[in-house]
Design a protein around this motif. Structure first.
Motif: not given
Length: 507
Positions: A441, A444-445, A447-448, A452-453, A456
């Motif tokens: 997770a 996959l995040t 770039d955020l 937020v990462s 997740a």
């Protein structure tokens, strides 16, 4: 304090509730310290960069190496847990010792830098930090009574107030143009607040303020009993913090600032281990040596709970390291990313090692524990003298990984000889499986935003743990019970585990 049933003789449901309540209180207590500590580091880093941060952190680290409370809190907590009627005698003697050693060390911390020609700012920051540590030592002696009696919520609210003064005061003085000296004054003032309030609260609980004094003929025995704890505390801190002191002497405050920016994020995770183990420690002390099965169960329970916390913290911290430093401190601290990632490797090692460390103390093996810490401290000093001149703060991180791993192994071997095999490796199986979707997770995040990462990753880990708990046959209608079953020790220790001739057993 009024007489009451000890937790070990209370009904099982009450014992469990008390353990959870005390663990929560300690988690909040150390959480307050961690939030304030990291918050002040962020404020100093944003205000004055690595240089100002390094000046303050050098002073706080140097003063923290000295035994201001001379090992009394741990000894007091163990002895009062076993014999509650001795609380006043222990708290009065402990307060006297902390006052005496605090006065001595504070005088030396002002005198020595002045004698060697240190700058005025260095003399003031170190001396004022010493005053703060002296007050902190007095407060910790008072808190030990609540630790022994398993009434830890009082320490929680006092610490929360103390740390609010520290964080809020630092923000105020930096916003008004103050620098490292002003920030250190706020630190000392916050510790004075904690010492005065805790002394007053203990007085209320004991039916009168404890007077710093010791019974005739009792000083020498108390010093003899507390010396192994003082040596162990000092050597443990030397093993964990000497690198920052040497780094300041050899590379200057900017290097200390970069290193401490990373170290503070790692060290404060150990508050989780302390919050759990300080709640368990009095029960372990009462269980040893008459009930070795209960002692082993508590040790293994701690290892399992900490594994479910330490492994996701390690995974998330490692994957989010570059974005975390940039988010908290800014681009000036980018050179510390690799150092931070290396230090992250010891988060789980330190947390699990804390369980073994306090277990040895509860089993009356503080001398063996002190020998292990002394060996690690000597190795730490030697390796730092070799690595720091060559690799600066990265070399300090390499030394930390080597020494902390070695110390965990030593603790585990020593405790196994006394109390039988632990579940050190077995405790990490399910948590390792659950961090796999967490890592996915976070990747996959990437770039955020870092938060937020993190969210997740935590959601993925929480879902994985819940799935594992249910898959193992847990009660789907009662998820809390299923999760509790997941951390229960897989086997009971063998009764009659070797005790190595415990003094209490011989009596």
């Amino acid at each position: 304090m009024p007489a009451e049933p000890t937790p070990s003789t209370a009904p099982a449901g009450r014992r469990t509730q008390g353990l959870v309540s005390n663990s929560t209180s300690q988690l909040l207590t150390f959480g307050f310290r961690a939030v304030a500590g990291v918050g002040v580091v962020v404020l100093l880093a944003r205000s004055g960069g690595p240089e100002d941060l390094g000046v303050v952190q050098f002073a706080l680290t140097l003063t923290s190496l000295l035994p201001f409370f001379y090992g009394v809190p741990t000894l007091l907590a163990r002895e009062v847990a076993r014999r509650p009627e001795t609380a006043r005698r222990w708290i009065e003697a402990g307060t006297l010792l902390s006052l005496g050693f605090g006065t001595l060390f504070t005088a030396l911390l002002f005198a020595v830098p002045l004698a060697i020609g240190a700058s005025q700012a260095t003399v003031l920051t170190i001396g004022i930090a010493g005053i703060g540590m002296a007050f902190d030592g007095i407060a910790r002696v008072q808190f030990a009574v609540f630790w022994a009696r398993e009434r830890l919520s009082t320490e929680t609210w006092i610490t929360g107030l103390q740390e609010a003064v520290y964080l809020g005061g630092t923000a105020a003085v930096l916003a008004s143009g103050g620098g490292p000296v002003a920030a250190t004054v706020v630190f000392a003032a916050s510790r004075a607040v904690g010492a005065v309030i805790s002394w007053g609260v203990v007085g209320v609980r004991l039916g009168g303020l404890p007077v710093p004094r010791v019974e005739r003929g009792a000083l020498r025995p108390i010093l003899r009993q507390s010396t192994p704890f003082a040596l162990s505390d000092t050597l443990t801190l030397t093993n964990g913090r000497f690198d920052a002191v040497l780094l300041g002497l050899l590379a200057g405050p900017a290097a200390v600032g970069l290193y401490q920016a990373a170290t503070n994020l790692v060290l404060h995770f150990n508050v989780i281990a302390r919050s759990i183990n300080r709640a368990v420690f009095p029960r372990m002390g009462r269980a040893w040596p008459e009930r070795p099965d209960e002692f082993g169960r508590l040790r293994n329970l701690s290892l399992r709970v900490l594994a479910f916390i330490a492994l996701p913290v390690t995974c998330a911290s490692l994957l989010l390291a570059p974005r975390t430093l940039d988010f908290l401190y800014g681009p000036e601290f980018a050179p510390a990313v690799l150092t931070y990632q290396l230090l992250i490797a010891v988060i789980a090692v330190r947390m699990l090692g804390h369980t073994f460390s306090l277990s040895l103390t509860a089993a009356d093996r503080q001398k063996e524990r002190t020998v292990a810490v002394a060996t690690a401290a000597v190795l730490n000093i030697g390796l730092n003298f070799w690595f720091i001149p060559r690799f600066s703060y990265l070399g300090a991180a390499i030394t930390t990984v080597i020494c902390e791993t070695g110390l965990l192994v030593a603790y585990a071997v020593l405790l196994r000889r006394v109390a039988g095999r632990s579940e050190l490796f077995r405790a990490n199986g399910w948590p390792l499986l659950a961090v796999v979707p967490m890592a996915g997770a976070i990747v996959l995040t990437a770039d955020l935003h870092v938060l937020v990462s993190l969210a997740a990753g935590l959601a993925a880990y929480g879902a994985a743990v819940a799935l594992i708990a249910v898959a193992r046959g847990g009660d789907r209608k009662r998820p809390t019970r299923a999760l509790a079953a997941l951390v229960q020790p897989a086997r009971q220790p063998i009764s009659g585990a070797p005790t190595g001739g415990s003094p209490r057993a011989r009596r």
